[in-house]
Design a protein around this motif. Structure first.
Motif, PDB file in Angstrom:
ATOM      1  N   LEU A 101       0.822  -1.212   0.000  1.00 52.84           N
ATOM      2  CA  LEU A 101       0.000   0.000   0.000  1.00 52.84           C
ATOM      3  C   LEU A 101       0.854   1.258   0.000  1.00 52.84           C
ATOM      4  O   LEU A 101       0.525   2.240  -0.663  1.00 52.84           O
ATOM      5  CB  LEU A 101      -0.963  -0.024   1.180  1.00 52.84           C
ATOM      6  CG  LEU A 101      -2.119  -0.999   0.951  1.00 52.84           C
ATOM      7  CD1 LEU A 101      -2.864  -1.292   2.236  1.00 52.84           C
ATOM      8  CD2 LEU A 101      -3.065  -0.456  -0.116  1.00 52.84           C
ATOM      9  N   VAL A 105       0.309   3.995  -2.740  1.00 52.71           N
ATOM     10  CA  VAL A 105      -0.040   5.375  -2.379  1.00 52.71           C
ATOM     11  C   VAL A 105       1.070   6.312  -2.841  1.00 52.71           C
ATOM     12  O   VAL A 105       0.818   7.388  -3.387  1.00 52.71           O
ATOM     13  CB  VAL A 105      -0.246   5.503  -0.857  1.00 52.71           C
ATOM     14  CG1 VAL A 105      -0.445   6.965  -0.466  1.00 52.71           C
ATOM     15  CG2 VAL A 105      -1.417   4.664  -0.415  1.00 52.71           C
ATOM     16  N   ARG A 111      -0.661  11.754  -4.681  1.00 51.16           N
ATOM     17  CA  ARG A 111       0.030  11.709  -3.401  1.00 51.16           C
ATOM     18  C   ARG A 111       1.542  11.662  -3.591  1.00 51.16           C
ATOM     19  O   ARG A 111       2.295  11.677  -2.634  1.00 51.16           O
ATOM     20  CB  ARG A 111      -0.366  10.449  -2.624  1.00 51.16           C
ATOM     21  CG  ARG A 111      -1.714  10.512  -2.040  1.00 51.16           C
ATOM     22  CD  ARG A 111      -1.629  10.742  -0.526  1.00 51.16           C
ATOM     23  NE  ARG A 111      -2.973  10.769   0.018  1.00 51.16           N
ATOM     24  CZ  ARG A 111      -3.635  11.884   0.245  1.00 51.16           C
ATOM     25  NH1 ARG A 111      -3.074  13.054   0.012  1.00 51.16           N
ATOM     26  NH2 ARG A 111      -4.844  11.849   0.715  1.00 51.16           N
ATOM     27  N   ARG A 112       1.986  11.564  -4.806  1.00 52.23           N
ATOM     28  CA  ARG A 112       3.385  11.284  -5.074  1.00 52.23           C
ATOM     29  C   ARG A 112       4.277  12.451  -4.668  1.00 52.23           C
ATOM     30  O   ARG A 112       4.114  13.561  -5.135  1.00 52.23           O
ATOM     31  CB  ARG A 112       3.567  10.991  -6.563  1.00 52.23           C
ATOM     32  CG  ARG A 112       4.985  10.632  -6.947  1.00 52.23           C
ATOM     33  CD  ARG A 112       5.030  10.048  -8.325  1.00 52.23           C
ATOM     34  NE  ARG A 112       4.430  10.937  -9.318  1.00 52.23           N
ATOM     35  CZ  ARG A 112       3.791  10.536 -10.401  1.00 52.23           C
ATOM     36  NH1 ARG A 112       3.625   9.252 -10.602  1.00 52.23           N
ATOM     37  NH2 ARG A 112       3.297  11.389 -11.247  1.00 52.23           N
ATOM     38  N   GLU A 123       2.274  11.589   5.565  1.00 59.87           N
ATOM     39  CA  GLU A 123       0.945  11.547   4.934  1.00 59.87           C
ATOM     40  C   GLU A 123       0.758  10.277   4.107  1.00 59.87           C
ATOM     41  O   GLU A 123      -0.349   9.726   4.065  1.00 59.87           O
ATOM     42  CB  GLU A 123       0.613  12.810   4.151  1.00 59.87           C
ATOM     43  CG  GLU A 123       1.486  13.327   3.081  1.00 59.87           C
ATOM     44  CD  GLU A 123       2.772  14.045   3.467  1.00 59.87           C
ATOM     45  OE1 GLU A 123       3.335  13.817   4.571  1.00 59.87           O
ATOM     46  OE2 GLU A 123       3.259  14.802   2.628  1.00 59.87           O
ATOM     47  N   VAL A 124       1.843   9.771   3.534  1.00 58.11           N
ATOM     48  CA  VAL A 124       1.736   8.521   2.780  1.00 58.11           C
ATOM     49  C   VAL A 124       1.471   7.365   3.747  1.00 58.11           C
ATOM     50  O   VAL A 124       0.613   6.508   3.510  1.00 58.11           O
ATOM     51  CB  VAL A 124       3.020   8.271   1.965  1.00 58.11           C
ATOM     52  CG1 VAL A 124       2.979   6.917   1.291  1.00 58.11           C
ATOM     53  CG2 VAL A 124       3.205   9.369   0.922  1.00 58.11           C
ATOM     54  N   GLU A 127      -2.106   7.445   5.061  1.00 59.41           N
ATOM     55  CA  GLU A 127      -3.054   7.011   4.041  1.00 59.41           C
ATOM     56  C   GLU A 127      -3.033   5.487   3.902  1.00 59.41           C
ATOM     57  O   GLU A 127      -4.076   4.841   3.869  1.00 59.41           O
ATOM     58  CB  GLU A 127      -2.686   7.673   2.710  1.00 59.41           C
ATOM     59  CG  GLU A 127      -3.409   7.114   1.517  1.00 59.41           C
ATOM     60  CD  GLU A 127      -4.585   7.978   1.085  1.00 59.41           C
ATOM     61  OE1 GLU A 127      -4.554   9.189   1.388  1.00 59.41           O
ATOM     62  OE2 GLU A 127      -5.515   7.432   0.480  1.00 59.41           O
ATOM     63  N   ALA A 128      -1.825   4.910   3.856  1.00 57.71           N
ATOM     64  CA  ALA A 128      -1.723   3.454   3.717  1.00 57.71           C
ATOM     65  C   ALA A 128      -2.400   2.765   4.899  1.00 57.71           C
ATOM     66  O   ALA A 128      -3.132   1.783   4.730  1.00 57.71           O
ATOM     67  CB  ALA A 128      -0.262   3.034   3.607  1.00 57.71           C
ATOM     68  N   ILE A 131      -6.169   2.994   4.638  1.00 55.81           N
ATOM     69  CA  ILE A 131      -6.738   2.063   3.652  1.00 55.81           C
ATOM     70  C   ILE A 131      -6.799   0.654   4.225  1.00 55.81           C
ATOM     71  O   ILE A 131      -7.799  -0.049   4.093  1.00 55.81           O
ATOM     72  CB  ILE A 131      -5.901   2.079   2.358  1.00 55.81           C
ATOM     73  CG1 ILE A 131      -6.026   3.445   1.698  1.00 55.81           C
ATOM     74  CG2 ILE A 131      -6.359   0.985   1.405  1.00 55.81           C
ATOM     75  CD1 ILE A 131      -5.115   3.632   0.512  1.00 55.81           C
ATOM     76  N   VAL A 163      -6.682   2.980  -4.352  1.00 59.90           N
ATOM     77  CA  VAL A 163      -5.728   3.965  -3.843  1.00 59.90           C
ATOM     78  C   VAL A 163      -5.829   5.299  -4.568  1.00 59.90           C
ATOM     79  O   VAL A 163      -5.758   6.358  -3.963  1.00 59.90           O
ATOM     80  CB  VAL A 163      -4.288   3.393  -3.959  1.00 59.90           C
ATOM     81  CG1 VAL A 163      -3.262   4.489  -4.007  1.00 59.90           C
ATOM     82  CG2 VAL A 163      -4.013   2.470  -2.790  1.00 59.90           C
ATOM     83  N   GLY A 164      -6.032   5.251  -5.856  1.00 58.40           N
ATOM     84  CA  GLY A 164      -6.079   6.499  -6.621  1.00 58.40           C
ATOM     85  C   GLY A 164      -7.417   7.205  -6.569  1.00 58.40           C
ATOM     86  O   GLY A 164      -7.617   8.173  -7.276  1.00 58.40           O
ATOM     87  N   GLN A 165      -8.317   6.729  -5.718  1.00 56.81           N
ATOM     88  CA  GLN A 165      -9.661   7.306  -5.612  1.00 56.81           C
ATOM     89  C   GLN A 165     -10.308   7.491  -6.972  1.00 56.81           C
ATOM     90  O   GLN A 165     -10.597   8.600  -7.405  1.00 56.81           O
ATOM     91  CB  GLN A 165      -9.598   8.633  -4.848  1.00 56.81           C
ATOM     92  CG  GLN A 165      -9.085   8.421  -3.450  1.00 56.81           C
ATOM     93  CD  GLN A 165      -8.702   9.705  -2.758  1.00 56.81           C
ATOM     94  OE1 GLN A 165      -8.841  10.787  -3.317  1.00 56.81           O
ATOM     95  NE2 GLN A 165      -8.221   9.599  -1.544  1.00 56.81           N
TER      96      GLN A 165
END
Ligand SMILES: Nc1ncnc2c1ncn2[C@@H]1O[C@H](COP(=O)(O)OP(=O)(O)O)[C@@H](O)[C@H]1O
Ligand SMILES: [Mg+2]
Lengths: 256, 299, 320
Positions: A101, A105, A111-112, A123-124, A127-128, A131, A163-165
């Motif tokens: 993840l 992400v 988010r990159r 923040e990464v 987010e992981a 999820i 992940v990419g919404q």
């Protein structure tokens, strides 16, 4: 009137003599949950492959939000907002669930971090973690993916796709390989998570009960063609669908 | 006109040589997915052993005749079986199932070891075994004299190639072999002894490598380093044709043979790398080589 | 240990090693300083291979870029009269970068054996060109003068390996290794893991696997070229046989496997071990050197798949 998100016009695809898609016209409205049914080899996966740019159709057009995306690459389709999960989960087998993840992400567009910055940043990581919790796979966070049970793999595969919404997600047999008992749990989990992210969903499924429970609309494929398209009540009772897809003869009760 | 005929004949001879020195490589890869760098060593060992044996025999019987060919063949069989067994049973079986590249590295390790083993056995001097080359006199083609041995390579190698093709496609073990190639697990489940097939295939491939060396011994001066040069050439030939394809190796050998002969005639400075230019062009256009099958992934 | 901490630890390690090498200079005998320099040069090539290995790729032709670097420096020195090591380094890196950019369009679609063999073919083409072209020195190659740095020329009595050159190589290598470590932890480095583990999923995450491979290929080429420049500056000579021939590329792969891909320090450690053992082996058992290499390679493949670096991890009792 709600927006038409995905529209295919006259899609056709052949592999040698095999017709994997012929004159497929499908349109999906934003917010819908569409179930796709059909016997093995009916062309369900081929449909997902074409819509996501993995395969180029021989004929026809694919429109996403009114824009022609026929012949675009997987990367471009992903960019446009169509993501997918796979019949056989496509994960990074040598990494743990959490690392899978993180990678997803961290490399995904919005988010990159810049390419000279470390990918792992708060923040990464957050987010992981979020999820993992959303898909209830946090217990397996530190397990390598090639040692996971099939159910968790399936969930992770879907989580990776989300992940990419994306605006739209295609789930290719999200419950295959999972015992009948767990199917509803998994599917319930997934649909819950997807509802929260307001994605439009198209899922391929063999279990008619699952389809009946979660789909707003059902499309039945047979030999590359759309056999029926409508509400579950109508499609699942359609005699042709019952004969060719559901696998019992018309007029008989399911358990008789 | 004479030039054209010379190019054609030279190309054919050179292509035959290329085919016989690379066929074992493609055979082993096709069945076992092993790109065998030690093929170069098998070639060199075959050449050394044949040259040495011929030299020994001739020193006792100066007017030796066709029995020299038998000696060369025996040398190839001995090298192929002994060294082939050592490599396959001693090393390869421990790395089956690992990444393709890891297997390449393992055979590269074997190659390095054998390089020094050969130096220790045969020393630094060169071995020359010209006698078999003059058994067949000279033949004139379009007014140009050719050594009979060289010309004979063409039909002999063509027969060997056809034999291999027929053995795979026209015999029962060949058909079982195709099953093994197609799907190891299913073949094993059907009761085919996959391990045995691997060993036998490797021995055949090793023998062919050694045979290539033995047949080359009369043509070259056998010195340290011939295996190093050969292996990259053989790689190019089989990659051009498509790894694992016997027909491909034949076509690859013809292409490279033609390219190199043309270079020798017109632009000698290109000779050294025309092979690799052909290989690059082929791979740029057809990533799997001419006869290779693309591995489409079904998802 | 989190990745961020690992990056910081590596940074600290690089700083300490650099300072130690510079401080040790007065104590190092000439042969030892030379060995360090050559090991750092070769180690850079292997560092490039490490990047590729993180991407799941092995090149059997890094000698190509090693040669390009060495020849770019030698030619710039010979024909343009350039002696500044910085300019020569940039010339090497830029040439290799340009070539790799062009060749990258061919190799980026290939994986596994085909990637390895295509690069082998490229390097053999260059070998053929170099060996057959008189202006490029044919098989004899070129000699290179003693380099200068930013206008400072070393004492002409001091020989080739001065503190100037040694310090330059040590500091440059340290900066590059630090940078590579950082990039491996960045999105492009992670994309590499994605290429290695499952390209399909990576593509469905919107990342171009081919693009990522192309970038890694260019980076590895530049590192190899820089290693080539350093080696030529140290040795003072460059030939096709010692740079572009496939056996040299094979040597680099050997060192990469020996060191393992666990850390950017591994290539340098392994290359140093390699150089030292070679020095002694060529002296005492010249006919067993390749055998030693082969046996070592087999042992590493069978018993130490993570290379020497994983040994360190094992000793610390961590899962390698
Ligand atoms: N890449 C391919 N090459 C050849 N035939 C294919 C390929 N992909 C699918 N097919 C064929 O197309 C038909 C439809 O397959 P698919 O879309 O996978 O069916 P489903 O997902 O509905 O089971 C099948 O007959 C299948 O064998
Ligand atoms: Mg399917």
């Amino acid at each position: 009137m709600p927006e038409v998100l995905l529209e295919t016009r006259g899609l056709g695809k052949r592999f040698g003599a095999v017709v994997a898609a012929e004159d497929v016209n499908v349109s999906v409205t934003a917010g819908e949950i569409v179930g796709v049914i059909g016997a093995n080899g009916a062309g369900k996966t081929t449909f997902c492959n074409m819509v996501t740019g993995y395969l180029t159709p021989d004929l026809g057009q694919i429109l996403f939000r009114g824009k022609d995306i026929t012949g675009c690459t997987v990367g471009q389709a992903t960019e446009a907002g169509i993501h997918r999960s796979f019949q056989i989960p496509q994960l990074f087998p040598g990494l743990t669930v959490y690392e899978n993840l993180l990678l997803a992400v961290g490399v995904f567009g919005h988010r990159r971090p810049p390419w000279w910055q470390p990918l792992v940043r708060p923040e990464v990581e957050n987010e992981a973690t979020a999820i993992m919790e959303r898909y209830r796979i946090a217990e397996s966070a530190t397990t390598r993916v090639d040692r996971l049970p099939q159910g968790v793999r399936k969930l992770l595969d879907i989580a990776m796709a989300m992940v990419g919404q994306p605006a739209m997600i295609l789930l290719d047999e999200p419950t295959s390989g999972i015992s009948t008992k767990e199917k509803f749990d998994v599917m319930g989990n997934v649909i819950d998570a997807l509802r929260k992210s307001a994605a439009t969903v198209l899922f391929v499924e063999h279990d008619m009960e699952v389809v009946g429970r979660y789909a707003d609309r059902v499309i039945a494929f047979r030999e590359g063609r759309v056999l029926a398209d409508g509400t579950p009540g109508v499609v699942l009772e359609d005699p042709a669908v019952i004969e060719h897809v559901v696998g019992r003869r018309p007029g008989r009760a399911p358990d008789a | 006109m004479i030039e054209l005929a010379a190019i054609v004949v030279d190309s054919l001879v050179y292509a035959s040589w290329l085919f016989i020195v690379s066929i074992g490589l493609t055979l082993i890869f096709g069945v076992m997915n092993v790109l065998n760098v030690a093929h170069g060593s098998l070639y060199a060992l075959g050449a050394y052993t044949a040259a040495w044996a011929v030299g020994m025999y001739v020193s006792g019987a100066p007017d030796a005749g066709f029995e020299l060919l038998a000696i060369m063949l025996v040398a190839a069989v001995v090298v192929g079986v002994v060294v082939g067994l050592l490599i396959e049973r001693g090393v390869l079986r421990w790395v089956y199932g690992r990444d393709e590249i890891v297997i390449v590295l393992a055979t590269y390790a074997v190659f390095l070891v054998l390089e020094d083993v050969m130096k220790l056995i045969f020393g630094p001097e060169s071995y020359i075994a010209f006698q078999p080359r003059f058994l067949f006199g000279t033949v004139s083609v379009a007014g140009i004299p050719y050594v009979g041995y060289d010309l004979l390579l063409v039909p002999v190698v063509a027969l060997i190639g056809l034999g291999i093709w027929a053995a795979i496609h026209r015999t029962r073990p060949g058909k079982l072999l195709i099953a093994v190639i197609h799907d190891r697990e299913i073949a094993a489940a059907l009761g085919i002894n996959v391990t045995r097939f691997f060993t036998v295939t490797f021995l055949c491939g090793a023998f062919l490598g050694a045979l290539g060396g033995a047949l080359s011994a009369p043509l070259i001066s056998v010195v340290p380093g011939i295996g190093v040069e050969l292996i990259v050439l053989a790689f190019a030939v089989v990659v051009i044709g498509g790894l694992g394809s016997v027909e491909g190796a034949a076509v690859g050998a013809l292409l490279v043979g033609l390219g190199r002969t043309a270079a020798v005639f017109f632009r000698p400075e290109l000779e050294l790398f025309v092979v690799f230019v052909v290989m690059t062009v082929v791979l740029a256009v057809r990533p799997e080589g001419l006869f290779g099958k693309p591995k489409a992934r079904r998802i | 240990m989190t990745l961020l901490r690992r990056v910081r630890l590596t940074t600290a390690g690089i700083a300490v090693a650099t300072a130690a090498l510079l401080a040790l200079w007065p104590l190092l005998p000439a042969w030892a300083a030379h060995t360090v320099g050559v090991s750092l040069g070769g180690g850079l090539v292997v560092l490039g291979l490490l990047i590729l290995i993180r991407f799941g790729l092995v090149s059997f032709g890094q000698g190509l870029f090693f040669a390009i670097g060495g020849y770019a420096a030698a030619l710039a020195n010979q024909f343009l009269g350039i002696t500044d090591m910085l300019v020569l380094s940039v010339a090497g890196i830029a040439s290799a970068g340009a070539v790799a950019w062009a060749l990258g369009y061919i190799v980026r679609g290939h994986r596994g054996i085909f990637f390895a063999m295509l690069n082998l073919a490229f390097s053999m083409i260059l070998f053929g060109i170099l060996a057959k072209t008189v202006v490029l020195g044919s098989t004899d190659g070129f000699s290179v003068g003693v380099p200068t740095l930013l206008g400072f020329a070393p004492d002409p009595e001091a020989g080739r390996l001065t503190f100037m050159l040694f310090g330059y190589i040590v500091v440059f290598t340290a900066v590059v290794a630090w940078w590579v470590d950082r990039i491996l932890a960045s999105p492009i480095g992670y994309a590499g893991q994605g290429v290695r583990e499952n390209e399909l999923r990576l593509r469905y995450l919107g990342v171009s696997a081919r693009g990522a491979v192309h970038i890694a290929y260019i980076a590895a080429a530049k590192l190899a070229a820089l290693g080539g420049v350093f080696t030529v500056l140290l040795i003072g000579h460059v030939t096709p046989e010692d740079t572009a021939y496939w056996t040299k590329s094979g040597e680099f792969v050997f060192v990469a496997i020996l060191g393992g891909s666990g850390n950017v320090a591994a290539p340098f450690i392994a290359q140093t071990v390699f150089e030292l053992v070679r020095t002694f082996a060529l002296q005492y058992a010249p006919d067993a050197w390749q055998m030693l290499l082969g046996i070592t390679l087999l042992l590493v493949i069978l018993f130490l798949p993570g290379g020497l670096w994983s040994l360190a991890d094992r000793l610390r009792g961590r899962d390698a």
